[in-house]
Design a protein around this motif. Structure first.
Motif, PDB file in Angstrom:
ATOM      1  N   PHE A  29      -1.293   4.713 -10.253  1.00 43.06           N
ATOM      2  CA  PHE A  29      -1.614   3.290 -10.364  1.00 43.06           C
ATOM      3  C   PHE A  29      -2.791   3.090 -11.310  1.00 43.06           C
ATOM      4  O   PHE A  29      -2.806   2.179 -12.137  1.00 43.06           O
ATOM      5  CB  PHE A  29      -1.940   2.763  -8.962  1.00 43.06           C
ATOM      6  N   ASP A  30      -3.769   3.972 -11.204  1.00 41.48           N
ATOM      7  CA  ASP A  30      -4.986   3.863 -12.007  1.00 41.48           C
ATOM      8  C   ASP A  30      -4.748   4.263 -13.459  1.00 41.48           C
ATOM      9  O   ASP A  30      -5.339   3.683 -14.372  1.00 41.48           O
ATOM     10  CB  ASP A  30      -6.071   4.747 -11.379  1.00 41.48           C
ATOM     11  N   SER A  42       0.827  -1.208   0.000  1.00 42.76           N
ATOM     12  CA  SER A  42       0.000   0.000   0.000  1.00 42.76           C
ATOM     13  C   SER A  42       0.863   1.261   0.000  1.00 42.76           C
ATOM     14  O   SER A  42       1.767   1.408   0.810  1.00 42.76           O
ATOM     15  CB  SER A  42      -0.916   0.001   1.229  1.00 42.76           C
ATOM     16  N   ILE A  58       1.388   5.705  -6.000  1.00 43.99           N
ATOM     17  CA  ILE A  58       0.235   6.515  -5.605  1.00 43.99           C
ATOM     18  C   ILE A  58      -0.987   6.104  -6.426  1.00 43.99           C
ATOM     19  O   ILE A  58      -0.877   5.742  -7.595  1.00 43.99           O
ATOM     20  CB  ILE A  58       0.520   8.023  -5.749  1.00 43.99           C
ATOM     21  N   GLU A  59      -2.150   6.143  -5.800  1.00 44.95           N
ATOM     22  CA  GLU A  59      -3.358   5.603  -6.407  1.00 44.95           C
ATOM     23  C   GLU A  59      -3.707   6.225  -7.760  1.00 44.95           C
ATOM     24  O   GLU A  59      -4.055   5.490  -8.701  1.00 44.95           O
ATOM     25  CB  GLU A  59      -4.531   5.755  -5.432  1.00 44.95           C
TER      26      GLU A  59
END
Length: 548
Positions: free
Chosen positions: A290-291, A282, A286-287
């Motif tokens: 990542f997306d 986690s 960073i989200e």
């Protein structure tokens, strides 16, 4: 004159291309197109990276060509995943352990799926002149002022200056896809400036330019990879602030340099890599990033011994290829040692065992054959089982279930080497007839022992070389000869398989190597006779004799 130039530019920009494409964005006679004037004459139209990748992949798939020559063992899973990503226009995250060809895949995509593009000679940021807006091009060629309504640059200031000076005679070079591949290894010292560029204080001081002039800007890796591929190795190592700098490129195809009021559109595809441990941890990526790396493709180690062998044949660097022969059983032994080490319960599976261990071990075997025999005796370098101890120098792995000490790693590798040599030698010795083995027992009862050593010559150079010893063991000699015939057939098939994959390695092609090959085969047969049931031979030091 300016009116004529303006008409020429407007006609070129507004008309269809006057050429047939041999690849997306590539005229059939593109090598003859050498100036900006030549580009305008044929109404050249630049094709984006995404269109190049997709168009070239489609063409290769229709033609039945492998899109990534040199990528071995991935045809059933990784290659289809990468192809899907390219056809979908995605940026890619390759997830896998060390030595799984992640960077090699990115390089192969750049080399094989990017079309050559025309760039202005002398520019660092791969500036394609016909991407300059029409009004700006007219101004540059006619000596007028370039008027910008937004602070966006399509080419560098250096490119604009060259076009303004040389006009239609501006020299261009066709830059290959391989030359538009940029690689960044993520380390703690990588900065945002390294990625997206910086305002260069030295330029400001030397040229006296203003802080917010384009002339004060030095391009980072993103612009240096322009119209190409930027490979970011081990992306999770980049801290969040640096990862954020990539977001606008992935989302909008453009970026700015922080507070610097200038916008760039690099037209670049990002291929990032990550270790599975970091990938699942986690916060490591960073989200939002990542997306936006839309396709995540898992890689893996070679699933078969043959795939590992083919990679060894392809990647092994040999200085004197004409003087080296790599027998298939030795290549197979190195591949098995690597795979057994990788699967061993005491080895750290999270860290993995790179394919580089196999490649470096093969290179070490060649160096040892040269050091002990080839250079001194003036013979070809042909690795043998007795050279195998040298691979301790090139074998890299970590232990998990026991203390990770050099001594423990050495003991584990020795046990793996013994197991691999047993497997490989038995493949050949199990083909020896039972009556031959019975007769060999009588030979060893009479002649006592067979000496093996990496320093002993293969061909006749006295009484202790391999061929002279075999003369005293006629049945063993026949078994060695028969096994040599089997290996030669296997060598031929392996070389043909490698050639079908585009692997050019003269060292795996069967050669006339006489005694040195005989010595290699003799060691294989002798080792196998240790492991048949019941064992015929024991090995003590460098001597094979009857088992007690």
């Amino acid at each position: 004159m300016s009116s004529k130039i303006e008409d020429s530019v407007r006609r070129s920009y507004g008309s269809k291309p006057k050429y047939t494409e041999v690849m997306p964005g590539v005229p059939e006679d593109y090598t003859q197109v050498k100036t900006l004037g030549d580009l305008l004459k044929i109404n050249y139209k630049h094709v984006t990276v995404e269109e190049q990748l997709r168009g070239n992949l489609v063409a290769k798939l229709k033609a039945g060509e492998h899109p990534y020559p040199g990528i071995i063992g991935y045809d059933d899973d990784v290659v289809p995943g990468v192809n899907r990503a390219i056809l979908s226009g995605h940026d890619v995250l390759l997830v896998g352990q060390i030595g799984q060809a992640k960077t090699k895949i990115a390089e192969a995509i750049a080399k094989n799926l990017l079309s050559p593009i025309p760039v202005v000679r002398g520019t660092v940021t791969n500036d394609v002149p016909t991407t300059i807006p029409e009004e700006h091009m007219v101004a540059l060629l006619s000596g007028g002022e370039v008027v910008r309504t937004v602070p966006e640059f399509t080419v560098s200031r250096e490119c604009e200056d060259i076009v303004r000076q040389d006009k239609l005679e501006t020299k261009i070079d066709w830059l290959s896809g391989a030359d538009r591949f940029k690689y960044i290894l993520s380390t703690p010292d990588i900065s945002v400036k390294d990625l997206v560029g910086q305002i260069d204080a030295i330029k400001i001081a030397k040229k006296g330019v203003e802080l917010y002039s384009m002339e004060s800007y030095s391009a980072g890796q993103l612009l240096q990879a322009r119209h190409g591929i930027l490979c970011i190795d081990e992306l999770p190592v980049l801290d969040p602030r640096k990862q954020v700098s990539l977001l606008s490129v992935l989302q909008e195809g453009r970026f700015t340099t922080g507070a610097y009021p200038v916008i760039f559109r690099p037209d670049v595809k990002i291929i990032a890599t990550a270790n599975p441990i970091d990938y699942t941890h986690s916060g490591k990526i960073i989200e939002p990033l990542f997306d936006r790396l839309k396709s995540h493709v898992d890689t893996h180690y070679p699933k078969t011994v043959e795939d590992e062998m083919l990679i060894i044949a392809q990647e092994t660097k040999i200085a004197d290829t004409k003087n080296v022969f790599l027998p298939v059983p030795v290549v197979k032994a190195i591949a098995k040692i690597t795979q057994m080490t990788r699967a061993h319960h005491d080895v750290n599976h999270d860290k993995g065992v790179s394919v580089r261990m196999a490649v470096h071990s093969m290179e070490m075997m060649v160096g040892e054959a040269e050091r002990t025999r080839s250079i001194i005796l003036g013979v070809k370098a042909v690795p043998r089982f007795s050279d195998m101890h040298c691979i301790h120098q090139s074998s890299k792995f970590e232990l998990a279930e026991m203390e990770d000490t050099r001594e423990n790693r050495r003991n584990l590798l020795n046990s793996v080497i013994d197991a691999a040599l047993k497997e490989v030698s038995l493949e050949y010795v199990e083909k020896v007839a039972p009556e031959q083995i019975a007769n060999m027992k009588n030979e060893f009862a009479k002649n006592k022992a067979f000496q093996v050593s990496q320093v002993l010559p293969g061909g006749k150079k006295g009484d202790s070389d391999y061929e002279s010893q075999l003369a005293r063991f006629p049945v063993l000699k026949q078994a060695v000869s028969d096994t040599a015939g089997t290996i030669k057939e296997e060598q031929k098939k392996f070389a043909e398989r490698a050639k079908s994959l585009g692997i050019s390695s003269p060292s795996i092609a069967m050669q006339d190597i006489n005694g040195e090959f005989t010595a290699t085969v003799a060691e294989i047969v002798l080792e196998g006779l240790r492991h048949i049931q019941p064992p015929l031979l024991d090995k003590k030091d460098n001597s094979y004799g009857l088992a007690e």
